[in-house]
Design a protein around this motif. Structure first.
Motif, short mmCIF file in Angstrom:
data_model
loop_
_atom_site.label_atom_id
_atom_site.label_comp_id
_atom_site.label_asym_id
_atom_site.label_seq_id
_atom_site.Cartn_x
_atom_site.Cartn_y
_atom_site.Cartn_z
N ASP A 31 60.49 25.26 34.33
CA ASP A 31 58.59 25.40 35.27
C ASP A 31 57.90 25.33 34.76
OD1 ASP A 31 61.80 26.84 35.53
OD2 ASP A 31 60.47 28.87 36.39
N ALA A 32 57.01 24.45 35.32
CA ALA A 32 55.47 24.10 34.95
C ALA A 32 54.73 25.45 35.71
CB ALA A 32 55.46 22.87 35.24
N THR A 33 53.50 25.59 35.32
CA THR A 33 52.86 26.22 35.94
C THR A 33 51.45 26.54 35.94
OG1 THR A 33 52.70 28.53 34.12
CG2 THR A 33 53.84 28.27 36.47
N ALA A 34 50.49 26.30 36.46
CA ALA A 34 48.82 26.33 36.50
C ALA A 34 48.00 27.14 36.75
CB ALA A 34 48.47 24.82 36.50
N PHE A 35 46.77 27.28 36.19
CA PHE A 35 46.16 28.18 37.29
C PHE A 35 46.14 29.50 37.07
CE2 PHE A 35 45.59 23.69 38.68
CZ PHE A 35 44.63 22.68 38.04
N ASN A 36 46.64 30.21 36.04
CA ASN A 36 47.23 31.53 36.19
C ASN A 36 48.73 31.61 36.83
OD1 ASN A 36 47.24 33.69 35.04
ND2 ASN A 36 46.23 34.69 35.59
N ALA A 37 49.43 30.54 36.93
CA ALA A 37 50.47 30.64 37.58
C ALA A 37 50.18 30.01 39.00
CB ALA A 37 51.80 31.74 37.63
N VAL A 38 49.54 29.81 39.77
CA VAL A 38 49.00 29.94 40.88
C VAL A 38 49.11 28.92 41.95
CG1 VAL A 38 47.13 29.32 42.93
CG2 VAL A 38 46.95 30.86 41.17
N LYS A 39 49.58 27.25 40.98
CA LYS A 39 50.10 26.24 40.87
C LYS A 39 51.79 25.84 40.22
CE LYS A 39 49.16 21.25 40.29
NZ LYS A 39 49.82 20.74 41.62
N SER A 100 37.54 24.60 30.66
CA SER A 100 36.82 25.41 30.39
C SER A 100 35.78 25.16 30.08
CB SER A 100 37.97 26.81 30.00
OG SER A 100 37.62 26.63 29.16
N LEU A 101 35.60 24.36 28.62
CA LEU A 101 34.20 24.26 27.98
C LEU A 101 33.77 23.70 28.82
CD1 LEU A 101 33.03 24.73 25.07
CD2 LEU A 101 33.58 22.43 24.66
N SER A 102 33.91 22.51 29.28
CA SER A 102 33.08 21.55 30.04
C SER A 102 32.34 22.43 31.21
CB SER A 102 33.93 20.41 30.90
OG SER A 102 34.11 19.31 28.95
N LYS A 103 33.18 22.68 32.32
CA LYS A 103 32.97 23.87 33.00
C LYS A 103 32.04 25.02 32.86
CE LYS A 103 35.88 25.74 37.28
NZ LYS A 103 36.08 26.92 37.33
N MET A 104 32.05 26.16 31.32
CA MET A 104 30.96 27.33 30.95
C MET A 104 29.73 26.10 30.78
SD MET A 104 32.29 29.70 28.02
CE MET A 104 31.99 28.61 27.18
N LEU A 105 29.94 25.34 29.80
CA LEU A 105 28.48 25.20 29.26
C LEU A 105 28.07 23.92 30.11
CD1 LEU A 105 29.05 25.90 25.95
CD2 LEU A 105 28.44 27.31 27.15
N PHE A 120 38.22 32.05 20.78
CA PHE A 120 39.36 33.25 21.32
C PHE A 120 39.50 33.27 22.50
CE2 PHE A 120 38.70 33.83 16.86
CZ PHE A 120 39.93 33.42 16.51
N CYS A 121 40.60 33.67 23.09
CA CYS A 121 41.19 34.38 24.46
C CYS A 121 41.98 35.50 24.53
CB CYS A 121 41.42 33.34 25.83
SG CYS A 121 40.71 32.07 25.92
N TYR A 122 41.72 36.37 24.81
CA TYR A 122 42.51 38.03 25.23
C TYR A 122 42.93 36.88 26.57
CZ TYR A 122 43.65 42.76 25.39
OH TYR A 122 44.37 43.87 26.03
N LYS A 123 44.78 37.97 24.92
CA LYS A 123 45.60 37.53 26.32
C LYS A 123 45.84 38.14 27.75
CE LYS A 123 49.67 36.27 24.45
NZ LYS A 123 50.48 35.13 25.25
N LEU A 127 43.63 39.49 34.03
CA LEU A 127 42.17 39.03 33.71
C LEU A 127 41.72 37.55 33.28
CD1 LEU A 127 41.57 41.83 30.54
CD2 LEU A 127 41.37 41.86 33.13
N GLY A 128 43.04 36.78 33.21
CA GLY A 128 42.83 35.68 33.06
C GLY A 128 42.39 34.92 32.09
N ASP A 129 43.19 35.47 31.18
CA ASP A 129 43.15 35.83 30.13
C ASP A 129 41.44 35.07 29.27
OD1 ASP A 129 45.61 35.91 29.19
OD2 ASP A 129 45.99 32.90 29.69
N PRO A 130 40.37 35.86 29.23
CA PRO A 130 38.78 35.90 28.59
C PRO A 130 38.55 35.12 27.42
CG PRO A 130 39.76 38.49 28.88
CD PRO A 130 40.61 37.05 29.50
N LEU A 131 38.02 34.19 27.86
CA LEU A 131 37.15 33.82 26.33
C LEU A 131 36.06 35.33 25.51
CD1 LEU A 131 36.34 32.07 24.30
CD2 LEU A 131 33.66 31.52 25.50
N VAL A 132 36.56 35.95 24.80
CA VAL A 132 36.69 36.87 23.92
C VAL A 132 35.55 36.21 22.56
CG1 VAL A 132 37.48 38.50 24.68
CG2 VAL A 132 38.09 37.20 22.89
N ALA A 133 34.63 37.03 22.47
CA ALA A 133 33.64 37.21 20.77
C ALA A 133 34.91 37.42 19.03
CB ALA A 133 32.40 37.56 20.47
#
Ligand code: UDP
Length: 252
Positions: A31-39, A100-105, A120-123, A127-133
């Motif tokens: 199985d292949a999934t992308a975009f949090n299993a939307v695809k 996501s780095l290119s998109k964010m910055l 680090f991203c919170y699994k 929440l879509g695995d958000p980037l965390v500090a």
């Protein structure tokens, strides 16, 4: 044969109880999934390729003294691994700006970064695995400061190893994600690389042509994902070669 106990089923893998306490069998699905299993899709043979590729990377890391959960490959789709307590963080290392780095910055994809960047991203799928500090990680007790230092050191060692290996076969390691787990030995714990390392969790670009050889082929509909992964395995010498058989020698 008794049915194995399923411990966990994720998007690309299933974990079963292993033969010994403290071990698990990791099964690689197609199985292949992308975009949090939307695809979603099923890519025939992907699990077999990722099982073999992840084995290759984990064995290579172990020979350099980087601890991993890998024990041995059992068959085409399964490997025996140490059971760990997964730290709920995705550790991402980036050498070149993408995703996501290119998109964010707003940094153009393909821009070489001045030094490897560890994120680090919170699994949490919801929440879509958000980037965390680091502040979030420490405040919410997902990991200690010592764990964080160890995780960065492990991630950078994986980056050095994988970048060099890929460079040797004409591939640029743009970025990758790893997961790290705690292995307990009595009162002691150590952090080891867990999950998988495969083109599902790396960005790999051909150095000469820029062709993508990773899951972006699926995410962005760029062609055959299994062809891309087969190319990576081929370059690393992991595919059985159909060598022409040498015929009988004529004896004069
Ligand atoms: N990645 C992953 N699983 C995730 C998120 C990211 O394996 O849930 C990998 C991804 O394949 C890439 C790297 O981590 O190699 C950085 O991904 P990025 O943050 O750019 O996110 P994306 O653009 O893939 O959403």
């Amino acid at each position: 044969m008794a049915r194995r106990k399923k411990i966990y089923e994720g998007k690309a893998k299933i974990l079963y109880e292993g033969p010994e306490p403290g071990t698990l069998v990791q099964y690689f699905k197609d199985d292949a999934t992308a975009f949090n299993a939307v695809k979603k899709d099923v890519i025939e043979g992907k699990g077999v390729l990722n099982n073999r590729l992840s084995e290759h990377f984990m064995v290579g890391l172990a020979t350099l003294g980087v601890p991993t959960h890998f024990i041995k490959r059992l068959n085409m789709r399964e490997q025996l691994v140490h059971q760990v307590e997964i730290i709920p963080l995705e550790v991402i290392v980036r050498n070149v700006a993408a995703g996501s780095l290119s998109k964010m910055l707003g940094i153009e994809e393909g821009t070489q970064l001045p030094r490897p960047i560890v994120e680090f991203c919170y699994k949490d799928d919801a929440l879509g695995d958000p980037l965390v500090a680091e502040e979030h990680i420490l405040a919410f007790n997902w990991a200690s400061q010592q764990d964080l230092d160890d995780m960065v050191a492990l991630a950078l060692r994986v980056n050095d190893y994988l970048s060099g290996l890929m460079y040797g076969v004409g591939i640029k390691l743009v970025d990758f994600k790893i997961e790290i787990g705690r292995q307990f030995d009595g009162d002691f714990q150590r952090l080891i690389i867990a999950d998988e390392i495969s083109p599902d969790s790396c960005r790999l670009w051909d150095i000469k042509t820029g062709e993508k050889l990773d899951k972006d082929v699926f995410r962005r509909d760029l062609g055959s994902l299994s062809d891309a992964y087969t190319e990576v395995a081929n370059r690393l010498g992991l595919m059985p070669q159909n060598k022409p058989t040498t015929g009988p020698k004529l004896v004069n």
